[in-house]
Design a protein around this motif. Structure first.
Motif, PDB file in Angstrom:
ATOM      1  N   PRO A  37       0.833  -1.216   0.000  1.00  0.00           N
ATOM      2  CA  PRO A  37       0.000   0.000   0.000  1.00  0.00           C
ATOM      3  C   PRO A  37       0.864   1.260   0.000  1.00  0.00           C
ATOM      4  O   PRO A  37       1.982   1.236   0.519  1.00  0.00           O
ATOM      5  N   PRO A  38       0.343   2.348  -0.540  1.00  0.00           N
ATOM      6  CA  PRO A  38       1.063   3.616  -0.452  1.00  0.00           C
ATOM      7  C   PRO A  38       1.011   4.165   0.976  1.00  0.00           C
ATOM      8  O   PRO A  38       0.006   4.012   1.664  1.00  0.00           O
ATOM      9  N   VAL A  39       2.116   4.795   1.393  1.00  0.00           N
ATOM     10  CA  VAL A  39       2.159   5.490   2.677  1.00  0.00           C
ATOM     11  C   VAL A  39       2.063   6.985   2.375  1.00  0.00           C
ATOM     12  O   VAL A  39       2.873   7.529   1.637  1.00  0.00           O
ATOM     13  N   LEU A  81      -9.268   8.872  -2.366  1.00  0.00           N
ATOM     14  CA  LEU A  81      -8.601   7.594  -2.059  1.00  0.00           C
ATOM     15  C   LEU A  81      -8.293   6.821  -3.342  1.00  0.00           C
ATOM     16  O   LEU A  81      -7.213   6.250  -3.509  1.00  0.00           O
ATOM     17  N   GLU A  82      -9.270   6.839  -4.228  1.00  0.00           N
ATOM     18  CA  GLU A  82      -9.123   6.186  -5.527  1.00  0.00           C
ATOM     19  C   GLU A  82      -7.910   6.762  -6.279  1.00  0.00           C
ATOM     20  O   GLU A  82      -7.097   6.033  -6.849  1.00  0.00           O
ATOM     21  N   MET A  83      -7.798   8.081  -6.256  1.00  0.00           N
ATOM     22  CA  MET A  83      -6.701   8.760  -6.949  1.00  0.00           C
ATOM     23  C   MET A  83      -5.354   8.447  -6.293  1.00  0.00           C
ATOM     24  O   MET A  83      -4.337   8.353  -6.966  1.00  0.00           O
ATOM     25  N   LEU A  84      -5.360   8.267  -4.978  1.00  0.00           N
ATOM     26  CA  LEU A  84      -4.117   7.910  -4.290  1.00  0.00           C
ATOM     27  C   LEU A  84      -3.651   6.530  -4.742  1.00  0.00           C
ATOM     28  O   LEU A  84      -2.455   6.296  -4.938  1.00  0.00           O
ATOM     29  N   LEU A  85      -4.612   5.625  -4.937  1.00  0.00           N
ATOM     30  CA  LEU A  85      -4.241   4.287  -5.404  1.00  0.00           C
ATOM     31  C   LEU A  85      -3.770   4.326  -6.855  1.00  0.00           C
ATOM     32  O   LEU A  85      -2.866   3.577  -7.246  1.00  0.00           O
TER      33      LEU A  85
END
Ligand code: GTP
Ligand code: MG
Length: 375
Positions: A81-83, A239-243
């Protein structure tokens, strides 16, 4: 000899003909692969390409160290996962946004669901039909970056830049952009407070363009999401954009090895002794592991995750609270796991001795200076 053809040179330096001829064409030196080059020119070309090859290697080297990976890991990488850390001007809604995401995504029935308990939390996000996670650190972004720069490691994968839509780009916004750029951390912008009457997302985008962030919808490559921490609008989209950004970054780690990572915070708890919140950056941390952090060591006695669950193991990008260290380590220090407690203790002891010695030397040096000044 009086030289070699472009084609021969390309073979010599193991580059495609097309790349070499392109290079020579733009320099105005040659236009076809059968043309003969003199030796100095050929050398210049070879050097130019060697440099490019070396840079590519240096980049992958740098990626390995910043992500705490070694050669063996490269064969066993799995997505992690991204931090994420949050940055932005004072009062633009950093805390509100962190709270709103947690409240919206972490079921309140879960232990510790609402109250923040360690300096990090994760949320589950449905992405392309898969269950994925995003991990948020609540370390103020600039502190995380300063620690990263000092150590050359990378604690944060993505920075969320919060800009209030009724206030626009302000001094700390600009500062945040330059911090993230210097650390080579990609920025996803949350244009916050769009519920307000005076809000203008377009004006924020325009102002951000002046600082090199061009929104995708205007032909750039910067992701910007209008949100409201108060109404909850577009938090899912953020959140979607972060992924999506995480996919671009290709974030990986090797879960099948001993853990490595960084201390996010640490303190002495009256009842439980030294407690450290650790971010796992590679490998898997398990109960019973023998750990060294700076000159502190111990055996992991218990682990508690961000939702107050006791866990047996913690995998890459997750943060856990760890009990069992013999002293309080320093925030920002890296931790490492050793095969045995004996080994861990001896590494920690060596470091403690080194630290003592350098302290003694420093104090001697300062005393010498004092004597010199006196004489
Ligand atoms: P510092 O930690 O002091 O730098 O501030 P911050 O960036 O953490 O901002 P914070 O979350 O404390 O929010 C500042 C003020 O803006 C508070 O009064 C919030 O209620 C308000 N606020 C935050 N987000 C929104 C939003 O989306 N809409 C509206 N209308 N108000 C917001
Ligand atoms: Mg705040």
């Amino acid at each position: 000899t009086n030289g070699l053809t472009v084609h021969e040179l390309a073979q010599e330096i193991k580059q495609p003909d097309t790349e070499v001829i392109k290079f020579l064409f733009f320099k105005g030196i040659a236009t076809n692969i059968n043309q003969t080059l003199d030796i100095p020119t050929a050398k210049m070309v070879a050097e130019a390409f060697e440099v490019e090859v070396e840079t590519a290697e240096a980049e992958s080297e740098a990626k390995k160290t910043t992500e705490m990976l070694d050669d063996a890991d490269l064969e066993n990488l799995k997505q992690r996962p991204p931090v994420v850390t949050i940055m932005g001007h004072v009062d633009h809604g950093k805390t509100s946004l962190l709270d709103a995401i947690r409240k919206a995504k972490v079921a309140s029935g879960e232990a510790g669901g609402i109250t923040q308990h360690i300096g990090a939390y994760h949320v589950d996000v449905e992405h392309d039909g898969n269950k994925r996670q995003v991990v948020f650190l609540d370390t103020p972004g600039h502190e995380a970056f300063t620690a990263m720069r000092a150590r050359g490691t990378r604690v944060t994968d993505i920075a969320v830049l919060v800009v209030a839509a009724d206030d626009g780009v302000r001094p700390q916004t600009i500062e945040a952009i330059s911090h993230a750029k210097a650390a080579q951390v990609p920025i996803v912008t949350a244009i916050n407070k769009i519920d307000k009457e005076t809000a203008s997302a377009d004006r924020v985008k325009q102002e951000l363009m002046e600082h090199g962030l061009v929104p995708e919808e205007w032909g750039g490559d910067s992701i910007m999401v209008p949100v409201s921490a108060i109404t909850g609008e577009n938090l899912d989209l953020l959140l979607e954009m972060l992924l999506l950004q995480a996919e671009v970054e290709d974030l990986n780690a090797n879960p099948d090895r001993l853990a490595k990572g960084t201390v996010i915070e640490a303190n002495l708890d009256k009842a439980r002794g030294p407690v450290a919140t650790l971010l796992i950056q590679n490998g898997t941390l398990r109960i019973g592991d023998s750990m060294v952090v700076g000159s502190v060591f111990g055996k992991v006695r218990a682990m508690i995750d961000d939702r107050l669950n006791r866990v047996e193991a913690a995998s890459p990008s997750f943060a856990v609270e760890v009990l069992g260290l013999n002293d309080v380590p320093q925030a920002g220090d890296e931790f490492e796991i050793f095969a045995s407690e004996k080994e861990a203790r001896s590494v920690a002891d060596d470091r403690a001795t080194d630290q003592r010695q350098s302290r003694i030397q420093q104090s001697l040096a300062s005393r010498r200076v004092t004597l010199n000044t006196l004489s």
